[in-house]
Every structure is written in structure tokens, then in C-alpha cells.
Design a protein around this motif. Structure first.
Motif, PDB file in Angstrom:
ATOM      1  N   LYS B 204       0.845  -1.197   0.000  1.00 29.03           N
ATOM      2  CA  LYS B 204       0.000   0.000   0.000  1.00 29.03           C
ATOM      3  C   LYS B 204       0.882   1.250   0.000  1.00 29.03           C
ATOM      4  O   LYS B 204       0.652   2.173  -0.776  1.00 29.03           O
ATOM      5  N   ASP B 205       1.916   1.246   0.853  1.00 25.44           N
ATOM      6  CA  ASP B 205       2.808   2.401   0.906  1.00 25.44           C
ATOM      7  C   ASP B 205       3.470   2.661  -0.441  1.00 25.44           C
ATOM      8  O   ASP B 205       3.578   3.807  -0.873  1.00 25.44           O
ATOM      9  N   SER B 206       3.942   1.588  -1.097  1.00 26.53           N
ATOM     10  CA  SER B 206       4.627   1.808  -2.380  1.00 26.53           C
ATOM     11  C   SER B 206       3.645   2.300  -3.425  1.00 26.53           C
ATOM     12  O   SER B 206       3.983   3.170  -4.227  1.00 26.53           O
ATOM     13  N   ILE B 207       2.433   1.744  -3.420  1.00 27.70           N
ATOM     14  CA  ILE B 207       1.447   2.199  -4.398  1.00 27.70           C
ATOM     15  C   ILE B 207       1.101   3.662  -4.128  1.00 27.70           C
ATOM     16  O   ILE B 207       1.035   4.476  -5.046  1.00 27.70           O
ATOM     17  N   PHE B 208       0.959   3.999  -2.845  1.00 31.86           N
ATOM     18  CA  PHE B 208       0.678   5.397  -2.511  1.00 31.86           C
ATOM     19  C   PHE B 208       1.818   6.294  -2.990  1.00 31.86           C
ATOM     20  O   PHE B 208       1.588   7.389  -3.491  1.00 31.86           O
ATOM     21  N   ALA B 209       3.065   5.831  -2.808  1.00 28.64           N
ATOM     22  CA  ALA B 209       4.198   6.651  -3.252  1.00 28.64           C
ATOM     23  C   ALA B 209       4.130   6.851  -4.762  1.00 28.64           C
ATOM     24  O   ALA B 209       4.402   7.939  -5.264  1.00 28.64           O
ATOM     25  N   LEU B 210       3.751   5.798  -5.485  1.00 31.64           N
ATOM     26  CA  LEU B 210       3.649   5.924  -6.940  1.00 31.64           C
ATOM     27  C   LEU B 210       2.490   6.839  -7.324  1.00 31.64           C
ATOM     28  O   LEU B 210       2.449   7.363  -8.423  1.00 31.64           O
ATOM     29  N   MET B 211       1.537   7.022  -6.389  1.00 26.09           N
ATOM     30  CA  MET B 211       0.402   7.909  -6.645  1.00 26.09           C
ATOM     31  C   MET B 211       0.667   9.315  -6.136  1.00 26.09           C
ATOM     32  O   MET B 211      -0.264  10.111  -5.978  1.00 26.09           O
ATOM     33  N   ASP B 212       1.933   9.643  -5.850  1.00 27.66           N
ATOM     34  CA  ASP B 212       2.298  10.986  -5.379  1.00 27.66           C
ATOM     35  C   ASP B 212       1.677  11.331  -4.041  1.00 27.66           C
ATOM     36  O   ASP B 212       1.158  12.432  -3.852  1.00 27.66           O
ATOM     37  N   VAL B 213       1.727  10.397  -3.093  1.00 27.66           N
ATOM     38  CA  VAL B 213       1.148  10.667  -1.782  1.00 27.66           C
ATOM     39  C   VAL B 213       1.998  11.703  -1.029  1.00 27.66           C
ATOM     40  O   VAL B 213       3.197  11.832  -1.274  1.00 27.66           O
ATOM     41  N   SER B 214       1.340  12.471  -0.147  1.00 22.86           N
ATOM     42  CA  SER B 214       2.056  13.395   0.732  1.00 22.86           C
ATOM     43  C   SER B 214       2.739  12.605   1.828  1.00 22.86           C
ATOM     44  O   SER B 214       2.238  11.556   2.211  1.00 22.86           O
ATOM     45  N   PRO B 215       3.857  13.123   2.367  1.00 18.86           N
ATOM     46  CA  PRO B 215       4.378  12.486   3.572  1.00 18.86           C
ATOM     47  C   PRO B 215       3.410  12.745   4.726  1.00 18.86           C
ATOM     48  O   PRO B 215       2.377  13.381   4.533  1.00 18.86           O
ATOM     49  N   GLN B 216       3.771  12.298   5.927  1.00 21.69           N
ATOM     50  CA  GLN B 216       2.877  12.453   7.074  1.00 21.69           C
ATOM     51  C   GLN B 216       2.376  13.897   7.184  1.00 21.69           C
ATOM     52  O   GLN B 216       3.124  14.834   6.919  1.00 21.69           O
ATOM     53  N   PRO B 217       1.105  14.074   7.617  1.00 25.69           N
ATOM     54  CA  PRO B 217       0.539  15.425   7.723  1.00 25.69           C
ATOM     55  C   PRO B 217       1.419  16.353   8.553  1.00 25.69           C
ATOM     56  O   PRO B 217       1.494  17.549   8.267  1.00 25.69           O
ATOM     57  N   ALA B 218       2.126  15.799   9.569  1.00 29.93           N
ATOM     58  CA  ALA B 218       2.960  16.637  10.434  1.00 29.93           C
ATOM     59  C   ALA B 218       4.074  17.289   9.613  1.00 29.93           C
ATOM     60  O   ALA B 218       4.374  18.478   9.769  1.00 29.93           O
ATOM     61  N   ILE B 219       4.695  16.511   8.703  1.00 32.56           N
ATOM     62  CA  ILE B 219       5.784  17.054   7.883  1.00 32.56           C
ATOM     63  C   ILE B 219       5.246  18.136   6.952  1.00 32.56           C
ATOM     64  O   ILE B 219       5.816  19.211   6.795  1.00 32.56           O
ATOM     65  N   ARG B 220       4.093  17.841   6.370  1.00 34.12           N
ATOM     66  CA  ARG B 220       3.468  18.805   5.474  1.00 34.12           C
ATOM     67  C   ARG B 220       3.194  20.123   6.191  1.00 34.12           C
ATOM     68  O   ARG B 220       3.490  21.201   5.681  1.00 34.12           O
ATOM     69  N   LYS B 221       2.688  19.993   7.415  1.00 34.16           N
ATOM     70  CA  LYS B 221       2.356  21.181   8.189  1.00 34.16           C
ATOM     71  C   LYS B 221       3.626  21.960   8.543  1.00 34.16           C
ATOM     72  O   LYS B 221       3.663  23.176   8.461  1.00 34.16           O
ATOM     73  N   ALA B 222       4.676  21.209   8.912  1.00 36.30           N
ATOM     74  CA  ALA B 222       5.939  21.855   9.271  1.00 36.30           C
ATOM     75  C   ALA B 222       6.516  22.590   8.063  1.00 36.30           C
ATOM     76  O   ALA B 222       7.062  23.689   8.194  1.00 36.30           O
ATOM     77  N   ILE B 223       6.394  21.995   6.876  1.00 40.57           N
ATOM     78  CA  ILE B 223       6.904  22.655   5.670  1.00 40.57           C
ATOM     79  C   ILE B 223       6.115  23.940   5.432  1.00 40.57           C
ATOM     80  O   ILE B 223       6.685  25.000   5.148  1.00 40.57           O
ATOM     81  N   GLU B 224       4.801  23.839   5.608  1.00 41.86           N
ATOM     82  CA  GLU B 224       3.956  25.019   5.415  1.00 41.86           C
ATOM     83  C   GLU B 224       4.372  26.128   6.379  1.00 41.86           C
ATOM     84  O   GLU B 224       4.515  27.289   5.991  1.00 41.86           O
ATOM     85  N   GLU B 225       4.623  25.742   7.654  1.00 41.43           N
ATOM     86  CA  GLU B 225       5.009  26.737   8.646  1.00 41.43           C
ATOM     87  C   GLU B 225       6.350  27.362   8.301  1.00 41.43           C
ATOM     88  O   GLU B 225       6.554  28.558   8.482  1.00 41.43           O
ATOM     89  N   THR B 226       7.280  26.529   7.795  1.00 41.80           N
ATOM     90  CA  THR B 226       8.589  27.056   7.422  1.00 41.80           C
ATOM     91  C   THR B 226       8.443  28.090   6.314  1.00 41.80           C
ATOM     92  O   THR B 226       9.098  29.134   6.323  1.00 41.80           O
ATOM     93  N   ILE B 227       7.576  27.814   5.344  1.00 39.00           N
ATOM     94  CA  ILE B 227       7.398  28.747   4.226  1.00 39.00           C
ATOM     95  C   ILE B 227       6.786  30.054   4.733  1.00 39.00           C
ATOM     96  O   ILE B 227       7.277  31.146   4.448  1.00 39.00           O
TER      97      ILE B 227
END
Lengths: 417, 297
Positions: B204-227
Motif C-alpha cells: 500500500k505504501d509503495s502504491i501510494f508513493a507511486l500515486m504521489d502521496v504526501s508524507p505524514q501530515p505533520a511534515i506537510r504542516k511543518a513545511i507550510e510553517e517554514t514557508i
């Protein structure tokens, strides 16, 4: 294409795959009933083979249904890739069924057995190849209209079924012609063809999943569209990748460096509109607008002494006694000038004075170890780019790193005043 | 050292780990085959043949990591990082097949428990192989976590399944001595359930990666905060984060004042990219589109 139109397109593909699933199930049902009634083992075996057709049709149907989902936080690029995954499943099943046909046909060649010609078998084979042919035409048309690889692959899968059903008739012909091995040979050829088809589709699917750029002509098309927009000086780093039936693209656009943000924004809006107009399948489009490159950069580096390019680099900014200003021309020429930092001797706001000195000399880039908050803002307000000197001590190395774009940007040190 | 070098070093470490584990598996397989031939144990020969599946998985992950190391080309402008996800998916398929085989064997035994021959050499090899597999599982899991490689982590589960399998061989001997014949098939069912579970989770993880999945929501949020935390940045929208093998690609629309000069806006965009890449080492590329703030407020 708007999101609604995309979803409609995918919906059209999903409906086609759904119809194909129902037809295939009905066909399998006919084979089972006719097989049971006539007692033909060949027909029952064919019905079992049809299960793989049902399976792939179902996979494409589900895939296209899922790919209609709106992008989410988790899948910010949407679900179009599910269609590509369905295509991969079709490819695997096609390759595997080709392998099976190949093995069975080999067996036929080695042990040619008498073929029983039940009228039921022939009738069903005729119906089956006609239906498969119609399915091939249907899926091929909708597949092209929706730009769906999965449906196009499914169409080819049906075409292979036409060939397999036709093989039954071939068997009769060769029986009367007295060539019992010919059926096996034909089977081997169909098997090889099917394997090749499956592997080819598998390769296409994996290339899409690996973000390959399969349509390089789109890059030149996007390039010429952007170049036609007023104010665009150049484009570079165009990347195109596919996701299901759609295209994701990104591009760096260079515009006049004297522009304001709102002007640049209008240009990128115009480019986006034109690209979406002429390349309908574009879904996500990322334009990075940047000022066109200058012919010359004036780089400032704080130095301890006035020895030209051999001066020792200073790790201070405001306290640095000199700055060397190097003009780096695009054609590789360079010249330099060392200016004295008069502000170094004053007690307060040395940094601000130094920053003003650099702005007066129209410096584009400052490479320093540290800079305070005041001077940082003075420099940034005049669009001076700041880079981190790091542990570097040789001017030549700094220039080299600048040319190779290896320098990291510098922000102000919090403790420095 | 540039960010690119750091990534190459990470991938290089993964390559070393998978190469070493392939080597260990080859040695293990040969040892089983030799002992099997010398002792005439069919069970050991069958086990040696099974190890070939392990070797295949290990080699595929090794190839995937090696491919990931390649620089982007015209055909692959985003690089080859996703090769790792494709390879992880192939290993998952191999594991499902292995699990199905174990399940089939155990169901057959459930219906007709066969007489197992008790040869000390088989048990000795099973214990040895179990230890080696356990060591490999630990080694690959640690490295897989460090470089966040799906391929290495699924390979670690693959080795752990081998540990369980070796345990099964020893256990079956013990239980058959005690005269309990149903324990072994039951254990085999549990082991294949573990294999299916691991294969499906990572598949499931590999298929999700092939589907351009986001990393964990926490990382996404941290990136947003950094920007958003970058000076002069008024807001961010259309943030798209996707995994590619062990790395992350970031795209964002950053909002700024429309009166800002383009040069300055570009410098700020560069700074946003630098900040994100500095803070999140796994970020491979960041593309920033600068837009006007008023338009979106």
C-alpha cells in the motif's frame, strides 16, 4: 479543461469499462451454459479464461471511478494515477495470459490431439469473436477520446481475444487440410504476440509511474507558447509528467528584472491561460517566474586587507576594514576594486554604514559570514542577494561556488545588533 | 558538502546494506544446498530453493537503490527515485506469492499430516539460518528507517518471515515428538498471515508513493510553517508535497505584496527554497511560484 470536465471525461471512461465488464460477464455466462449443455470441455476452459477478461475490465472500471476523486491533503495531485495502476494490472494479466497460451500451444504441438467440432463450440466461438471485436472497437474509441491508457490497453486485450476465438476456426481448417500441428503453431504465435503486448504495456505503465517525460514534443510546444507572451525573456527547466490521462507540468520563466511582482504575475497568468488553452490535458501547472539573468554581477566580500583577489577574507561584516567588489561578467571576464569601509571605526551602527556603502556601489550579491538584522534589511530592500561565506577563506573559491550556484543564502544573525 | 551529496551518501548506504545482505543470503543458500546434498535432506534442498526468492527480493531492492542514484535525464527529468518504490512493490508481490505457498503447504498438511523426518542437521541449519535472518532483519530495518527506504524495510520484514519460518521447522519437530500434529499447520497459517499483512502494508505504501502521496501530515504542516515563517511571505496556498522513493518534492504558491520588485520577490522565493531544504534534509526539490497576496485574500 476544468475539474468538472476532467471528472466527466474519467466518468465516460468508467462507464465504458463498466459496460465492457457487463458484456464480458454475459459472454462468460453464455460460454458456461453452452459448455454445460453441450458437455464441451473446450468451452468450459474458454469460460475460465474469460475470467481474466472480467478481472481486467473490473480493474479499469474501479480505477477510473477512483481516479475521479478530488485532490485531498494526502493526495495533493489527485487520484489520476489510479488509472495508470489499472493499466499496469491489465498489462500484467495480458502478459500472464500470453504465457499460458504459449504453454498450452506447446502442449498441442507435442501431443496433437483430435479436436472435436461441436456445433455449439463453433457458434459460441463465432459470437465470442464478434463481441470481442465490437468491444475492441468501442474501448479503443473511448480510450482515445478519454486519453486513457488503461482503456486503450483493454481494447488491445479484446483484440487478442478475437484472435484466440478465431483460432478455433483455424483448427477446423487445418483439420480438413490435414495439418494437425498448424493450430499449435498459430497458438504459439498468438501467445508470443500477447506476451510482447503485455510487456510493452507494462513498460509504458512503469515509465509513467516513474515520472518519465514521454512526450518531449510538449516541452517545445510549451516553450513556444511562453515565448509568444510579451515580456518573457526565456524559459528553462520544463518538466512534464503524466498521471492517468492528464499531464502535470512545471516551467521556469524569465522576465525583465526591472518588473514589479504584479506585472510578473500578469505574465505568468497569461502563459498559464495559453498553455491550458492549447494543451487541454494539462492538470497541474507550476510556473516559477524569475528575473532574467544579468550580464554582470557585482559581488562584495568583506576582506581584512587590500591585496586584490589574494586578500584574506574577513569573517566580520560591519567591522571588516575593506570590501572587495568583483564584477563577474557573463562572458567570463572579471574586474575588481577594493573599497575601504570607513564605518568600521565608528562605535555604533557600523553594519548599517557598511550596507549603505555596498548599496552605493550597486552591489548585487554579498557573500559574508554573518550580518546583523539592520544591515540585512538595508541590503534586501535594495535587492542585494545574501549568501553564506561559511568556512571559506579564499576569494577564488567563493567566486567558483557562486558560479556553480553552490552558495547557501544567508539570513541575519539574531544576536547581532 | 551540497544537499545532493548528502542524498547520494544516504542512497549509497542503502546500496551497501542491500549488497551485503544479498551476499549473506547467497552464502546461506549455498550452505543449505551443500548440507542438503551431503545429508540427502530434501527439506533442506527445498529450503535452499526458497532462499532464492529471498535473494531475488534483495537483488531487486539493491537494483532499485542503484537506479535511484542516477542523475535526472531528458526522459526522467525528476530523477529515478521512484524506481525504489517500484522495486518495493515487486518485493511485496514476491512476498504475497511466498505467503500463498506457505499457506497452501500448510493446508495440505492439515488434511494429511505427513511424517517429518527428524534429522539433527536439518534442525541445526534451521536454527543457524533463523539467527542469520534475524540479524539481517534488524540490520535492514535500521538502515531502512535511517534512509527512509521502503524497499529496505519491506526486505527486513521478508527476512523476519524467514526467522518465523525457521522457527516453524524447529517447532514442527518438537510438536511432532510430543504427538501434537495440528500446531504446525496452524503456525504456518499465522506466519503466512504475517507475510500477507507485511506485504499488504508495504505494498500500500509503495502504491501510494507511486500515486504521489504526501508524507505524514505533520511534515506537510511543518513545511507550510517554514514557508510562512520566511520574512515578507504573506501566505501560502496550493502546497503540494509528494514522496519519491526516500525523498520529497515540494511545490507551493507563495503570496507576496504586489508592489514588491520581482528581483526581491525572487530572492525571497530562493530563501524559501533554501529554508525548506535546510530544515528538511529529505526534500529533494522545491519549486516556488510567487503570487500576489491581495488576489487570494
Amino acid at each position: 479543461m476544468s475539474t468538472e470536465e476532467k471528472i466527466q471525461l474519467l466518468g465516460k471512461g468508467a462507464r465504458a469499462a463498466k459496460a465492457s465488464t457487463y458484456v464480458t460477464i454475459a459472454l462468460t455466462g453464455i460460454k458456461v451454459v453452452a459448455g454445460l449443455l453441450s458437455g464441451s470441455i473446450a468451452l468450459l476452459a474458454d469460460a475460465v479464461h474469460s475470467l481474466s477478461d472480467i478481472f481486467t475490465s473490473l480493474a479499469v472500471w474501479l480505477g477510473m471511478k477512483l481516479s475521479q476523486r478530488k485532490p485531498s491533503e494526502r493526495f495533493s495531485y489527485g487520484f489520476y494515477r489510479v488509472e495508470t495502476l489499472a493499466f499496469m494490472i491489465v498489462a500484467i494479466v495480458v502478459a500472464a495470459s500470453g504465457f499460458q497460451v504459449l504453454l498450452a500451444s506447446f502442449n498441442r504441438i507435442v501431443n496433437p490431439s483430435a479436436v472435436a467440432f461441436a456445433p455449439a463450440t463453433l457458434t459460441v466461438a463465432a459470437i465470442s469473436s464478434l463481441v470481442s471485436y465490437l468491444l475492441y472497437r468501442f474501448k479503443s474509441r473511448v480510450g482515445n477520446e478519454t486519453n486513457s491508457q488503461a482503456l486503450q490497453g483493454e481494447a488491445k486485450h479484446s483484440l487478442i481475444d478475437v484472435l484466440s476465438s478465431a483460432l478455433v476456426f483455424a483448427a477446423i481448417l487445418v483439420h480438413y487440410a490435414g495439418l494437425p500441428w498448424a493450430e499449435g503453431i498459430a497458438g504459439v504465435l498468438i501467445g508470443l504476440l500477447t506476451i510482447r503486448l503485455g510487456l510493452g504495456m507494462g513498460k509504458d505503465a512503469v515509465l509513467v509511474l516513474l515520472d518519465a517525460c514521454l512526450r518531449p514534443e510538449l516541452i517545445s510546444q510549451m516553450k513556444s507558447i511562453a515565448a509568444e507572451v510579451n515580456g518573457v525573456r526565456g524559459v528553462h527547466e520544463i518538466k512534464v509528467r503524466r498521471s492517468g490521462p492528464f499531464i502535470f507540468a512545471e516551467m521556469h520563466v524569465e522576465v525583465d528584472r526591472a518588473m514589479r511582482m504584479d506585472e510578473a504575475d500578469a505574465i505568468s497568468g497569461a502563459i498559464e491561460e495559453r498553455i491550458r488553452d492549447s494543451i487541454k490535458e494539462v492538470d497541474s501547472l507550476m510556473l516559477h517566474v524569475e528575473p532574467s539573468k544579468k550580464d554582470m554581477y557585482r559581488i562584495a566580500i568583506p576582506v581584512e586587507e587590500d591585496k586584490g583577489l589574494h586578500s584574506r577574507v574577513s569573517y566580520h561584516f560591519g567591522k571588516s576594514p575593506y570590501f572587495i567588489l568583483i564584477d563577474l561578467h557573463e562572458n567570463g571576464l572579471r574586474s575588481w576594486l577594493v573599497v575601504e569601509n570607513h564605518g568600521a571605526k565608528i562605535e555604533r551602527k557600523r553594519g548599517i554604514e557598511a550596507a549603505r556603502l555596498l548599496v552605493q556601489h550597486k552591489v548585487d550579491v554579498l557573500v559574508a559570514r554573518e550580518v546583523g538584522e539592520g544591515p540585512y534589511h538595508v541590503l534586501r530592500d535594495s535587492s542585494v542577494q545574501l549568501f553564506d561565506l561559511g568556512e571559506e577563506s579564499e576569494i577564488e573559491h567563493v567566486l567558483d561556488a557562486f558560479s556553480k550556484k553552490e552558495l547557501r543564502s544567508l539570513t541575519y544573525a539574531k544576536e547581532a545588533a | 558538502m551540497s544537499a545532493g551529496d548528502a542524498k547520494r551518501i544516504l542512497l549509497q548506504r542503502g546500496i551497501t546494506v542491500s549488497r551485503r545482505s544479498t551476499f549473506v543470503l547467497v552464502v546461506l543458500s549455498i550452505a543449505k544446498a551443500v548440507v542438503g546434498l551431503l545429508s540427502g535432506s530434501i527439506a533442506l534442498l527445498a529450503d535452499a530453493a526458497h532462499t532464492i526468492m529471498d535473494i531475488a527480493g534483495s537483488v531487486i531492492v539493491w537494483l532499485g537503490l542503484r537506479l535511484s542514484l542516477r542523475k535526472p535525464t531528458d526522459l526522467f527529468p525528476y530523477g529515478f527515485y521512484k524506481a525504489e518504490s517500484v522495486c518495493a512493490l515487486i518485493v511485496c508481490i514476491i512476498m504475497v506469492l511466498t505467503g500463498a505457498e506457505i499457506l497452501r503447504d500448510s493446508i495440505e498438511r492439515l488434511y494429511g499430516p505427513s511424517v517429518i523426518s527428524f534429522r539433527p542437521v536439518v534442525i541445526a541449519v534451521a536454527i543457524g539460518s533463523g539467527f542469520v535472518s534475524y540479524f539481517l532483519a534488524r540490520y535492514k530495518e535500521r538502515a531502512g528507517r535511517e534512509i527512509s527506504s521502503q524497499g529496505l524495510r519491506i526486505e527486513s520484514r521478508h527476512s523476519f518471515a524467514d526467522v518465523l519460518n525457521s522457527g516453524l521447522v524447529c517447532g514442527s519437530v518438537l510438536f511432532t515428538y510430543m504427538g501434537v500434529s495440528w500446531v504446525e499447520p496452524l503456525a504456518a497459517v499465522i506466519i503466512s498471515a504475517f507475510i500477507f499483512w507485511a506485504a499488504l502494508t508495504f505494498g500500500k505504501d509503495s502504491i501510494f508513493a507511486l500515486m504521489d502521496v504526501s508524507p505524514q501530515p505533520a511534515i506537510r504542516k511543518a513545511i507550510e510553517e517554514t514557508i510562512v515563517g520566511t520574512p515578507e511571505v504573506k501566505g501560502v496556498h496550493a502546497l503540494k508535497v509528494r514522496r519519491a522513493g526516500p525523498f520529497i518534492f515540494v511545490e507551493a504558491h507563495v503570496e507576496m505584496d504586489g508592489r514588491t520588485s520581482l528581483e526581491k520577490a525572487h530572492a525571497i522565493a530562493d530563501e524559501v527554497e533554501d529554508r525548506v531544504q535546510e530544515k528538511f534534509k529529505e526534500v529533494d526539490s522545491t519549486t516556488i511560484h510567487v503570487g500576489i497576496h491581495e488576489k487570494h485574500s
